[in-house]
Structure formats: structure tokens, C-alpha cells
Motif scaffolding. Structure first.
Motif, PDB file in Angstrom:
ATOM      1  N   TRP A 139       0.809  -1.285   0.025  1.00 30.82           N
ATOM      2  CA  TRP A 139       0.085   0.016   0.034  1.00 30.82           C
ATOM      3  C   TRP A 139       0.665   1.279   0.076  1.00 30.82           C
ATOM      4  O   TRP A 139       0.480   2.302  -0.814  1.00 30.82           O
ATOM      5  CB  TRP A 139      -0.978  -0.098   1.426  1.00 30.82           C
ATOM      6  CG  TRP A 139      -1.739   1.198   1.464  1.00 30.82           C
ATOM      7  CD1 TRP A 139      -2.716   1.649   0.524  1.00 30.82           C
ATOM      8  CD2 TRP A 139      -1.747   2.247   2.649  1.00 30.82           C
ATOM      9  NE1 TRP A 139      -3.049   2.772   1.089  1.00 30.82           N
ATOM     10  CE2 TRP A 139      -2.688   3.470   2.306  1.00 30.82           C
ATOM     11  CE3 TRP A 139      -0.909   2.260   3.651  1.00 30.82           C
ATOM     12  CZ2 TRP A 139      -2.927   4.050   3.064  1.00 30.82           C
ATOM     13  CZ3 TRP A 139      -0.934   3.059   4.605  1.00 30.82           C
ATOM     14  CH2 TRP A 139      -2.197   4.354   4.186  1.00 30.82           C
ATOM     15  N   ASP A 141       3.748   1.545  -0.924  1.00 39.08           N
ATOM     16  CA  ASP A 141       4.686   1.566  -2.434  1.00 39.08           C
ATOM     17  C   ASP A 141       3.751   2.050  -3.331  1.00 39.08           C
ATOM     18  O   ASP A 141       4.236   2.466  -4.215  1.00 39.08           O
ATOM     19  CB  ASP A 141       4.983   0.123  -2.620  1.00 39.08           C
ATOM     20  CG  ASP A 141       6.241  -0.399  -2.013  1.00 39.08           C
ATOM     21  OD1 ASP A 141       7.028   0.355  -1.146  1.00 39.08           O
ATOM     22  OD2 ASP A 141       6.345  -1.589  -1.965  1.00 39.08           O
ATOM     23  N   SER A 142       2.445   1.842  -3.315  1.00 40.80           N
ATOM     24  CA  SER A 142       1.430   2.550  -4.348  1.00 40.80           C
ATOM     25  C   SER A 142       1.383   4.067  -4.244  1.00 40.80           C
ATOM     26  O   SER A 142       0.836   4.581  -5.245  1.00 40.80           O
ATOM     27  CB  SER A 142       0.138   1.879  -3.883  1.00 40.80           C
ATOM     28  OG  SER A 142      -0.660   2.298  -3.005  1.00 40.80           O
TER      29      SER A 142
END
Length: 266
Positions: A139, A141-142
């Protein structure tokens, strides 16, 4: 009421706190993973007319030490005790959301003479769930960082008061808006929590306790049932039309529940 910034140092780790120097029994507010003390501003402002309220940027978060070597549960607990002792907070009520609630719970279990009450907001005793750390890492990294603006960040992070609350924790740099935490520190902070249950610690709590859950929250019902079955005498409240960040979604409801609880133990 305005707040002032206070700095607590423990073993060389800086902990930044917002202190609403109100009257009455102290209340310490602990945010969740990847959060910041500013999430509590509306609630703290309401509570500060009758309580001294201190909101803590926990290690690795916000204005506190960004890359602490130790992110164990014990380190987070020791930070809370340092804040209580160094700021002269006599038997405060600890209020924590998500990971902050888990920290508050462990503090109340380990230091019963230090804590006057405990409030868990969308937080539980935890349990083996090794996939969570990877999910949280994915999450984070998004996030399309840097965000071009706080408004863009707020929209990405859910919009409305929840998105605005998360976006308020970002810092502006020359190329845009960035988180005030490191992804690796966040994932490491979850590691111990996902390896085992802390029901034994929960069962050792002796202070008045309130559990506030969201109708669409993250805490599994079986975990809540087990906590209520074997833990301390506990009040439990469910907040309708709210998710995991209910302190941002419905701060007025949380304030009402908290005020009633604090009046009852004052």
C-alpha cells in the motif's frame, strides 16, 4: 485552545508532542501506523477545555526521530512512559488508534500504576498474520510520491476528512509533497505485532477500559469477542457509518463517547 510543541528525549530518540495545556486529568493521544499527531487536532481541541491533552508523534513518524534503530513494541511502550514521566502527566488516560491503540494497551498492561484509563480506537490484541506487513508495504509503495499538492494527496488517500487527515502529515519539498516517515520503518514496526497474539498482556490490564470500533473497521469480530471474554472489565462501542479511521471520519461521535467515558472515571 492552542497547543505548544514539547520535546521528549529517550535514549537519544526525539519524540515531538503537541501539548494542549488544559485542566483536569491528562489524556495522551497515540496515532496509528504512518500517522501523525495532527490527526487528533479536532478531538484534542474539544477535550482540552476539561483535560490536559498531549498528542505524540511516535518514533519513526511526523516530527519525531525518523529512523530509530529500535522499532520493537517495547520501544514504543518505553516512549509513552517517557512522555508521561517527563511531561509530569499523572495517571493519564491513554487513547490510541490502530497501532497506537496497541501501544497504549501494552503500556497499560506493563505499567498499571502509571495509567488511569485506556481507550482503544479500532485496535485489538492482534494475532499471527504475517501477510499484513507485506500488504501495508504494498500500500505504501502505491503512493505516487511526490504528490504535486496536498489536495492531490488528500484525493488519493481517500478524499474527505480521511484524505485530508492523512495529507496533513506530509511535508513539502522542492519537488512536491512527501511522507514524513520511511516505508521500511513502518513495515518493521508491524513485524512483532503480526507474529503473535497479545491477549496475555490484554488480560493483565486493570484500569477502566473502553473499546471503540467502526461499523466497517479492521478488527475481526472473533478477536473482539475473545478480548471481551477474557480481558478486563470493558465497555465496547460500535460507531455506525465509519471505517478504520473513525477518528477522522466522525470525530464528533468519538468525542461524545470519550467525554462520557472520561466523566465516568474522573
Amino acid at each position: 485552545m492552542a497547543w505548544s510543541e514539547r520535546l521528549v528525549v529517550r535514549d537519544g530518540v526525539r519524540l515531538a508532542c503537541r501539548d494542549w495545556d488544559g485542566p483536569g486529568q491528562p489524556v495522551v493521544l497515540l496515532h496509528g501506523l504512518a500517522g501523525h499527531s495532527g490527526e487528533w487536532e479536532l478531538l484534542a481541541g474539544e477535550l482540552s477545555s476539561r483535560h490536559r491533552v498531549v498528542a505524540v508523534d511516535q518514533r519513526g513518524h511526523g516530527a519525531s526521530e525518523r529512523r530509530p534503530e529500535d522499532v520493537s513494541r517495547a520501544a514504543y511502550v518505553a516512549d509513552v512512559t517517557a512522555v508521561v514521566e517527563q511531561l509530569g502527566l499523572r495517571r493519564p488516560v491513554l487513547v490510541g488508534q490502530s497501532l497506537g491503540g496497541h501501544t497504549a494497551m501494552l503500556t497499560a498492561a506493563a505499567h498499571p500504576a502509571l495509567v488511569g484509563g485506556l481507550v482503544l480506537v479500532e485496535a485489538g490484541a492482534g494475532g499471527p498474520n504475517p501477510e499484513v506487513a507485506g500488504e501495508v508495504g504494498g500500500w505504501l509503495d502505491s503512493w505516487p510520491t511526490p504528490f504535486p499538492s496536498r489536495e492531490a494527496a488528500a484525493e488519493f488517500l481517500g478524499g474527505g476528512p480521511v484524505g485530508a487527515g492523512w495529507a496533513a502529515g506530509l511535508e513539502e519539498r522542492e519537488d512536491g509533497w512527501w511522507p514524513r516517515f520511511d516505508r521500511e520503518v513502518m513495515v518493521a514496526s508491524l513485524a512483532e505485532l503480526t507474529r503473535r497474539s497479545f491477549l496475555d498482556e490484554w488480560a493483565r490490564i486493570t484500569c477502566p477500559t473502553l473499546v471503540v470500533l467502526a461499523q466497517s473497521g479492521f478488527i475481526p469480530a472473533p478477536e473482539v469477542d475473545e478480548m471481551l471474554r477474557q480481558g478486563p472489565a470493558t465497555m465496547a462501542v460500535s460507531v455506525p457509518r465509519a471505517g478504520h479511521d473513525l477518528h477522522l471520519e466522525r470525530p464528533e461521535v468519538l468525542h461524545g463517547v470519550l467525554a462520557e467515558f472520561l466523566d465516568g472515571i474522573g
